[in-house]
Design an enzyme around this catalytic site. Structure first.
Site, PDB file in Angstrom:
ATOM      1  N   SER A  50       0.801  -1.224   0.000  1.00 15.82           N
ATOM      2  CA  SER A  50       0.000   0.000   0.000  1.00 15.82           C
ATOM      3  C   SER A  50       0.833   1.274   0.000  1.00 15.82           C
ATOM      4  CB  SER A  50      -0.945   0.019   1.203  1.00 15.82           C
ATOM      5  OG  SER A  50      -0.232   0.162   2.407  1.00 15.82           O
ATOM      6  N   LYS A 121       1.014   4.420   7.014  1.00 14.59           N
ATOM      7  CA  LYS A 121       0.392   5.265   5.993  1.00 14.59           C
ATOM      8  C   LYS A 121       1.024   6.659   6.055  1.00 14.59           C
ATOM      9  CE  LYS A 121      -2.796   2.093   5.010  1.00 14.59           C
ATOM     10  NZ  LYS A 121      -2.695   1.285   3.781  1.00 14.59           N
TER      11      LYS A 121
END
Length: 238
Positions: A50, A121
């Site tokens: 990701s 993230k």
């Protein structure tokens, strides 16, 4: 002629015998390492794609746990945080006792994961900031200012007039304006088209309510990613 017998040496105090033992040194080393991992820095393994191409699956990172002492995560920071149940990442069944015990040891000592599910993230916006996508060129805005996201590994297709936020269907890059709640952060993956992140359930959903959003909360932030430790060929600060 007689000579005095040599005086017997006084026995070492018990505290010196304890401090000088191998077991004490070993236990002390583990305690110091645990304190460092708990309060200063912690290694972390990237579990997914990701964050490509900034981070690769299998990268070993060093997370600075002191980075936000007296400060807050800022736009552009890469953070590690413990995801709560809104992320849908928690097992529906309870863990085996040995896994639960290992996790408890990890949380108390600093060795091992910080919580049931830990993610990495990039911070896009913080408390009170308004985030929206997209501009005419397809950029995210924070408080009306477009972000220059040169770090992106991928993004959803976007073409003004053909596939944008006004077309039917709209580009999956698009989402309505949202104000980040107190104590929370909007976080996205650099591999935007393959990231289950804060906006994943809100994309391409006109007039979606705020319940579609998932947040990284301040209390769940483990720290800021400071460098890649492994593999050697990717070693470097972030």
């Amino acid at each position: 002629m007689t000579t005095d017998a040599p005086a017997a040496s006084a026995p070492r105090p018990i505290w010196r015998r304890i401090v000088g033992s191998t077991w004490f040194h070993l236990i002390a080393a583990f305690v110091v390492a645990g304190l460092l991992l708990t309060f200063v820095a912690k290694p972390y393994l990237v579990p997914s794609a990701s964050m490509e191409s900034t981070l690769q699956p299998g990268d070993r990172l060093m997370v600075n746990r002191l980075a936000y002492v007296g400060s807050e995560p800022a736009t552009g920071d890469i953070i590690v945080f413990d995801a709560d149940e809104t992320w849908g990442t928690h097992a529906t069944e309870s863990e085996p006792w040995w896994k639960a015990a290992a996790r408890w040891v990890g949380e108390v000592t600093g060795f091992g994961p910080s919580g049931p599910h830990t993610l990495v993230k990039r911070v896009i916006a913080g408390p009170g900031q308004v985030v929206e996508c997209c501009t005419a060129s397809g950029a995210i805005t924070v408080d009306g200012v477009a972000l220059d996201e040169t770090y992106l590994g991928s993004d959803f297709p976007f073409e003004a007039g053909t596939l944008d936020c006004t077309t039917e269907p709209a580009s999956l890059r698009c989402f309505d304006a949202v104000t980040v709640p107190p104590g929370s952060y909007l976080v996205l993956g650099d591999n935007r088209a393959n990231s289950s992140d804060s906006a994943a359930h809100c994309r391409g959903a006109p007039d979606a309510d705020d319940s579609c959003w998932r947040w990284a909360t301040r209390d769940d932030v483990v720290g800021k990613v400071s460098l890649i430790l492994w593999p050697i060929g990717r070693w470097g600060a972030l």
